[in-house]
Design a protein around this motif. Structure first.
Motif, PDB file in Angstrom:
ATOM      1  N   ASN A  24       0.848  -1.194   0.000  1.00 32.64           N
ATOM      2  CA  ASN A  24       0.000   0.000   0.000  1.00 32.64           C
ATOM      3  C   ASN A  24       0.885   1.246   0.000  1.00 32.64           C
ATOM      4  OD1 ASN A  24      -2.036   1.828   0.197  1.00 32.64           O
ATOM      5  ND2 ASN A  24      -2.849   1.098   2.148  1.00 32.64           N
ATOM      6  N   ARG A  51       0.348   4.145  -1.872  1.00 26.94           N
ATOM      7  CA  ARG A  51      -0.324   5.428  -2.127  1.00 26.94           C
ATOM      8  C   ARG A  51      -1.714   5.418  -1.520  1.00 26.94           C
ATOM      9  NH1 ARG A  51      -0.032   5.996  -8.463  1.00 26.94           N
ATOM     10  NH2 ARG A  51      -0.120   3.725  -8.283  1.00 26.94           N
ATOM     11  N   GLU A  52      -2.121   6.565  -1.043  1.00 28.87           N
ATOM     12  CA  GLU A  52      -3.450   6.676  -0.449  1.00 28.87           C
ATOM     13  C   GLU A  52      -4.495   6.877  -1.537  1.00 28.87           C
ATOM     14  OE1 GLU A  52      -5.832   9.313   2.944  1.00 28.87           O
ATOM     15  OE2 GLU A  52      -3.716   9.706   2.505  1.00 28.87           O
ATOM     16  N   ASN A  61      -8.192   8.140  -2.398  1.00 28.13           N
ATOM     17  CA  ASN A  61      -9.294   8.971  -1.913  1.00 28.13           C
ATOM     18  C   ASN A  61     -10.429   8.953  -2.926  1.00 28.13           C
ATOM     19  OD1 ASN A  61      -7.880   9.964   0.449  1.00 28.13           O
ATOM     20  ND2 ASN A  61      -6.635  11.167  -0.970  1.00 28.13           N
TER      21      ASN A  61
END
Length: 376
Positions: free
Chosen positions: A141, A143-144, A146
């Motif tokens: 994981n 990158r976040e 949204n």
């Protein structure tokens, strides 16, 4: 502005999850081929093909049969997605956008299947991702995300690595306007030359790895011959399989280096300019030139242009394509006179007006001027 963005991550499934992923990939391929055959037969009989709905209702019947009961083990959405992909392929074929769908092979270097996010079946929890049938799978994981996850593509590369690509619907903020425009001349000697004189070098990733790739490829050929000589199946030939993975990882390394470079260059250009003017190159036609085909393939112009296009769409920038026959290298950017065709070995030339030109920078200036003329 709501846009669709894709995020790719490395998956780290355990032994049981790998088995189930491989089963799902195989089942999705089987469903695609099974209904492609039915579709072709129906077309021969009636002159009309099938549809997604007609095919989808057959899947439960297949699952109930003794012969295909193994289809129950895998994600049902993945099987439905295979049929949807088949329908889309035929639609594009009839619109003359691509060739007719072909049967999928288990020997293809990249194998994958698609599943959709139904009832929050796909969720991210820290460094784990919940997937239909697979439950929680470890992943990198990095990158976040949204936004709302729409679907996931799970793939297995020839190197034996597993990846997941998530299609996400999210709000993308447009970049601030720079009131700047740029002309880009793409080349082989140098990858990209901007009208302000900025040059992005051609890193020639394939060429740099050519000797190592050739050496490992020869080893693979020898191990193939050894297996063939003793009558051993390639799937059971351990030395062959180990070498096959080694070669695949070298190719993967080259592809990753190239993509990283293209991502960085395209992002810099998009951030710093509002209007990007570029030639509409006929890459497929140019690849027919056997002397330059390898160099053109290595430089990946079409991939670079694709990245510019979708990033421009995300961030509110504009791409202007110049006609491929526009003589950008022959026109003097100072006076506008076309002084005739110049062979590729001529890198510097002087116009009759007295202006001295670097061939590539002059071409990028002309591309920018022509692009801005079209915008106005």
């Amino acid at each position: 502005m709501v846009k669709h963005k894709a995020y790719k991550f490395r998956l780290y499934p355990d032994k049981e999850q790998k088995i189930l992923i491989n089963k799902t990939i195989g089942s999705s391929r089987f469903v695609f081929n099974y209904f492609l055959n039915l579709w072709n037969e129906e077309y021969k009989k009636t002159g009309k093909g099938l549809s997604y709905n007609k095919c989808a209702v057959i899947i439960p019947t297949l699952k109930k049969s003794d012969e295909y009961s193994w289809l129950k083990e895998v994600d049902s959405i993945a099987l439905q997605s295979s049929i949807k992909n088949l329908e889309d392929s035929f639609n594009r074929f009839f619109k003359k956008q691509n060739k007719a769908p072909r049967f999928k092979s288990k020997k293809s270097p990249i194998q994958s299947y698609i599943t959709k996010n139904v009832g929050n079946g796909i969720q991210i929890q820290g460094n784990r991702i919940k997937l239909p049938k697979l439950k929680m799978v470890m992943f990198a994981n990095s990158r976040e995300i949204n936004g709302r996850i729409l679907r996931a593509t799970i793939s297995r590369k020839a190197s034996g690595k597993y990846f997941i690509s998530l299609l996400v619907e999210e709000h993308v903020q447009e970049l601030e306007k720079t009131n700047s425009s740029v002309g880009i001349d793409l080349g082989i000697k140098d990858f990209a030359i901007l009208d302000d004189g900025t040059i992005y070098n051609n890193n020639r990733y394939t060429t740099k790895m050519a000797k190592q790739l050739a050496r490992e490829q020869r080893k693979l050929s020898r191990r193939y011959e050894q297996a063939k000589k003793i009558g051993e199946k390639l799937e059971d030939a351990k030395n062959y399989q180990k070498q096959k993975i080694k070669v695949a990882r070298l190719h993967e390394k080259v592809a990753n280096q190239r993509e990283d470079f293209l991502n960085k260059v395209s992002t810099i250009i998009i951030k710093n300019h509002d209007v990007i003017c570029i030639e509409d190159l006929n890459t497929k036609g140019m690849l027919k030139n056997h002397k330059l085909a390898k160099s053109i393939s290595d430089v990946s112009w079409s991939m670079f242009v694709t990245k510019l296009q979708y990033k421009a769409d995300w961030y509110g920038k504009k791409i202007v394509k110049i006609d491929r026959w526009y003589p950008s290298s022959q026109i003097c950017s100072n006076c506008g006179i076309n002084s005739g065709k110049k062979t590729l070995d001529i890198r510097y030339w002087e116009c009759e007006c007295g202006a001295k030109h670097d061939r590539d920078i002059n071409a990028s200036i002309n591309i920018k001027n022509e692009g801005l003329r079209q915008v106005v």
